[in-house]
Structure formats: structure tokens, C-alpha cells
Motif scaffolding. Structure first.
Motif, PDB file in Angstrom:
ATOM      1  N   LEU A  79       0.826  13.392  -2.195  1.00 14.08           N
ATOM      2  CA  LEU A  79      -0.538  13.839  -1.871  1.00 14.08           C
ATOM      3  C   LEU A  79      -1.589  12.896  -2.445  1.00 14.08           C
ATOM      4  O   LEU A  79      -2.668  13.306  -2.870  1.00 14.08           O
ATOM      5  CB  LEU A  79      -0.788  15.272  -2.360  1.00 14.08           C
ATOM      6  N   ARG A  80      -1.255  11.593  -2.417  1.00 16.39           N
ATOM      7  CA  ARG A  80      -2.187  10.575  -2.902  1.00 16.39           C
ATOM      8  C   ARG A  80      -2.447   9.555  -1.789  1.00 16.39           C
ATOM      9  O   ARG A  80      -1.540   9.205  -1.037  1.00 16.39           O
ATOM     10  CB  ARG A  80      -1.645   9.872  -4.142  1.00 16.39           C
ATOM     11  N   ASN A  81      -3.664   9.085  -1.721  1.00 19.16           N
ATOM     12  CA  ASN A  81      -4.050   8.123  -0.687  1.00 19.16           C
ATOM     13  C   ASN A  81      -3.702   6.713  -1.163  1.00 19.16           C
ATOM     14  O   ASN A  81      -4.556   5.956  -1.613  1.00 19.16           O
ATOM     15  CB  ASN A  81      -5.547   8.253  -0.388  1.00 19.16           C
ATOM     16  N   LEU A  82      -2.424   6.354  -1.046  1.00 16.87           N
ATOM     17  CA  LEU A  82      -1.903   5.129  -1.631  1.00 16.87           C
ATOM     18  C   LEU A  82      -2.361   3.887  -0.867  1.00 16.87           C
ATOM     19  O   LEU A  82      -2.448   3.887   0.355  1.00 16.87           O
ATOM     20  CB  LEU A  82      -0.373   5.173  -1.651  1.00 16.87           C
ATOM     21  N   ALA A  83      -2.608   2.821  -1.630  1.00 14.51           N
ATOM     22  CA  ALA A  83      -3.038   1.558  -1.026  1.00 14.51           C
ATOM     23  C   ALA A  83      -1.869   0.755  -0.492  1.00 14.51           C
ATOM     24  O   ALA A  83      -2.063  -0.202   0.269  1.00 14.51           O
ATOM     25  CB  ALA A  83      -3.809   0.728  -2.056  1.00 14.51           C
ATOM     26  N   ASP A  84      -0.653   1.110  -0.880  1.00 13.93           N
ATOM     27  CA  ASP A  84       0.517   0.377  -0.413  1.00 13.93           C
ATOM     28  C   ASP A  84       1.726   1.292  -0.424  1.00 13.93           C
ATOM     29  O   ASP A  84       1.616   2.492  -0.687  1.00 13.93           O
ATOM     30  CB  ASP A  84       0.768  -0.863  -1.277  1.00 13.93           C
ATOM     31  N   GLY A  85       2.891   0.725  -0.137  1.00 14.97           N
ATOM     32  CA  GLY A  85       4.120   1.504  -0.096  1.00 14.97           C
ATOM     33  C   GLY A  85       5.257   0.658   0.419  1.00 14.97           C
ATOM     34  O   GLY A  85       5.226  -0.573   0.316  1.00 14.97           O
ATOM     35  N   ASP A  86       6.259   1.295   0.999  1.00 14.49           N
ATOM     36  CA  ASP A  86       7.406   0.578   1.546  1.00 14.49           C
ATOM     37  C   ASP A  86       6.961  -0.294   2.716  1.00 14.49           C
ATOM     38  O   ASP A  86       6.331   0.196   3.661  1.00 14.49           O
ATOM     39  CB  ASP A  86       8.458   1.590   2.006  1.00 14.49           C
ATOM     40  N   ARG A  87       7.263  -1.601   2.640  1.00 20.12           N
ATOM     41  CA  ARG A  87       6.820  -2.562   3.632  1.00 20.12           C
ATOM     42  C   ARG A  87       5.303  -2.469   3.820  1.00 20.12           C
ATOM     43  O   ARG A  87       4.573  -2.630   2.856  1.00 20.12           O
ATOM     44  CB  ARG A  87       7.607  -2.370   4.936  1.00 20.12           C
ATOM     45  N   ASP A  88       4.817  -2.173   5.015  1.00 17.14           N
ATOM     46  CA  ASP A  88       3.362  -2.146   5.206  1.00 17.14           C
ATOM     47  C   ASP A  88       2.801  -0.728   5.235  1.00 17.14           C
ATOM     48  O   ASP A  88       1.687  -0.501   5.705  1.00 17.14           O
ATOM     49  CB  ASP A  88       2.974  -2.898   6.481  1.00 17.14           C
ATOM     50  N   SER A  89       3.532   0.234   4.700  1.00 15.92           N
ATOM     51  CA  SER A  89       3.076   1.624   4.701  1.00 15.92           C
ATOM     52  C   SER A  89       1.888   1.823   3.763  1.00 15.92           C
ATOM     53  O   SER A  89       1.849   1.263   2.666  1.00 15.92           O
ATOM     54  CB  SER A  89       4.210   2.552   4.252  1.00 15.92           C
ATOM     55  N   VAL A  90       0.928   2.634   4.190  1.00 15.87           N
ATOM     56  CA  VAL A  90      -0.230   2.957   3.348  1.00 15.87           C
ATOM     57  C   VAL A  90      -0.636   4.403   3.580  1.00 15.87           C
ATOM     58  O   VAL A  90      -0.239   5.042   4.555  1.00 15.87           O
ATOM     59  CB  VAL A  90      -1.441   2.026   3.643  1.00 15.87           C
TER      60      VAL A  90
END
Length: 284
Positions: free
Chosen positions: A89-100
Motif C-alpha cells: 500500500l505504498r506508492n513505490l518509485a520502482d520495483g521488479d524490472r520497470d514496475s512502479v
């Protein structure tokens, strides 16, 4: 030779351990990312959920967008469970590969630009639009419906958030009274006219309300069609108290204050009939 074999065997064991840890973290990682301290919002509606201010605000926006689109409560449960698993439940700036973003949507998969996906309302709208296209999603388990949208490598992972998401949905859609209580910091993020204007603007964007005028520097009043709508707006306002400088929310004879962080009955005269009233901090 024995030494080389022993070293090779040790490397293999380390790699196996790393892979095993990665799998565990990937399946339970969002649970691990949930804060262990500083939890500031408690939701009680046939169950109990504790979140921090950012998580609570994001959950409230996800629920509001679902309601604005006319999606049933089940859709909100699926959306919240998905965001729980994908981002905590967080508005993440990045993640797995290009996930945001909240739902870890990927620009390369056609979800939008990174800037668009980082907009919580845009991301929630895209999720609901995709869910609506899934035939028979209403009868599916939460994790199966979410998986049809997300296509995760861990399709069962969403189910573990179903219970928490049902508690949040019940409260945020107005099916429970005095159910969202947040304790906010002593120093408001914003105050006065800026706080009232931003609070009104985001309330309108999340719920699609019309004719709400942000001219009062001390707060706002929004008309509720019925009790359920009233508690929807009241819980949304409390959920966004930390990031919008909300000092007080009142609906009927119930009032939440930033000072106490809880709801309580107001003695004497009730608030304006059919209206949810919010007061912001007038100074920092």
C-alpha cells in the motif's frame, strides 16, 4: 581436488539458500515491509487493521476511486489486496524490472508512463478497468481475480490479504461507523487556506463530487446523501488527516480530533444535518 569440490559445493549451497530466501521474501515481502512501529491508523470493522498514515491515505483513495467508478465492494477488496501484496500500500518509485506505483504496473506492458502510474488515481482507475474486463471476476477468489489482472509469478500471494482488505473496504465504503481512527503528528504538513484547498481538491478528485467550494480557509463541509455516504467521506477525511492538516472531523454526533486520534460522541447539539464537517489546522 577435494578443496575445489568443497568450495564448489559451498557455492551451490549458498546459491540455493539465496534463491530460497528470495522466494520467501517475494511471497511475504510486502508483509515484511509493513511498518513494525509508528503505526498511526486503526481500522475496526468486523476485524482490525493497523496501518501508517501513507498506507491509510492510499487505501482510502483506492476505495474512493472504486466507488466513483460504480464498482461493487468486492472489486475494492480485490484492488486493496493487490496493492497490499504488490507494494505494501505504498506508492513505490520502482520495483521488479520497470514496475512502479501502488499496483507495480509496468510501462513496458502498456499500463502508462511511469509518471502516470505513480499517480494513485490513475493507477487505481487502470486496475479497476482491467478487472472489469475479466469475465466472471465477481465469483472468483480474491487472489484469482487479482491474478487475472496482474499475471504475477506468485498467483496465490494475494489471498493472504483478503481479510485485511475486507475490513478496510467495509470501513472506507461507509458500512461501519467511527471505524477509521488516525493519530497524526503534532506539526501539520500544511495548514490554513492551502490545507483547505488541497483537501477539497483531492476529495473532489477521489469521490467525483460536484459543487464543493474550497473558499473557507478553516476547512470544508460536504453534503452526504445518507449515512453511508457520510461515513465514506468522514473516514476518507480522517485517512488523509496527516497529509492534509486535518484537525477535526464531525458527522452527526460523532467527532474525531487530531488531538485524541479517536472518535467520540459530542454532547449537546449535533452537527449540521446531513453534512460532514472538517476543520484544518490554521497555523503550523
Amino acid at each position: 581436488m577435494r578443496t575445489r569440490a568443497a568450495v564448489s559445493g559451498g557455492v551451490v549451497l549458498i546459491l540455493v539458500a539465496v534463491v530460497a530466501i528470495w522466494v520467501v521474501v517475494r511471497q511475504a515481502g510486502d508483509r515484511l515491509r509493513l511498518p513494525l512501529a509508528g503505526r498511526t491508523c486503526t481500522v475496526q470493522a468486523d476485524g482490525r487493521v493497523v496501518l501508517d498514515a501513507d498506507q491509510m491515505a492510499n487505501a482510502a483513495t483506492i476505495a474512493a476511486i472504486g466507488a466513483q467508478r460504480g464498482m461493487p465492494e468486492r472489486a475494492v477488496v480485490v484492488a486493496l489486496a493487490t496493492a497490499y501484496q504488490e507494494s505494501g500500500l505504498r506508492n513505490l518509485a520502482d520495483g521488479d524490472r520497470d514496475s512502479v506505483g501502488l499496483f507495480q504496473q509496468r510501462p513496458s506492458q502498456g499500463w502508462g508512463t511511469p509518471a502516470q502510474i505513480r499517480d494513485q488515481r490513475y493507477a487505481a482507475n487502470r486496475f479497476y478497468a482491467a478487472l472489469k474486463k475479466v469475465r466472471g471476476w465477481e465469483e472468483m477468489r480474491v487472489t484469482d481475480a487479482a491474478q487475472r489482472v496482474q499475471r504475477s509469478a506468485f498467483p496465490e500471494a494475494y489471498q493472504k490479504w483478503a481479510d485485511e482488505s475486507e475490513v478496510l473496504s467495509k470501513a472506507l465504503l461507509g458500512d461501519a461507523t467511527s471505524a477509521v481512527a488516525c493519530t497524526v503528528g503534532r506539526t501539520p504538513v500544511m495548514f490554513g487556506t492551502a490545507a483547505a484547498t488541497q483537501l477539497t481538491r483531492n476529495l473532489v478528485l477521489d469521490w467525483g463530487l460536484k459543487g464543493t467550494d474550497p473558499t473557507d480557509p478553516t476547512g470544508l463541509a460536504v453534503t452526504a446523501g445518507d449515512q453511508r455516504d457520510g461515513w465514506r467521506y468522514a473516514h476518507w477525511l480522517v485517512s488523509h488527516a496527516q497529509d492534509h492538516g486535518v484537525k477535526r472531523v464531525r458527522f452527526g454526533n460523532q467527532e474525531w480530533t487530531a488531538r485524541n486520534g479517536t472518535w467520540g460522541q459530542v454532547s449537546g447539539e449535533q452537527g449540521p444535518t446531513g453534512q460532514v464537517v472538517a476543520e484544518v489546522f490554521t497555523e503550523g
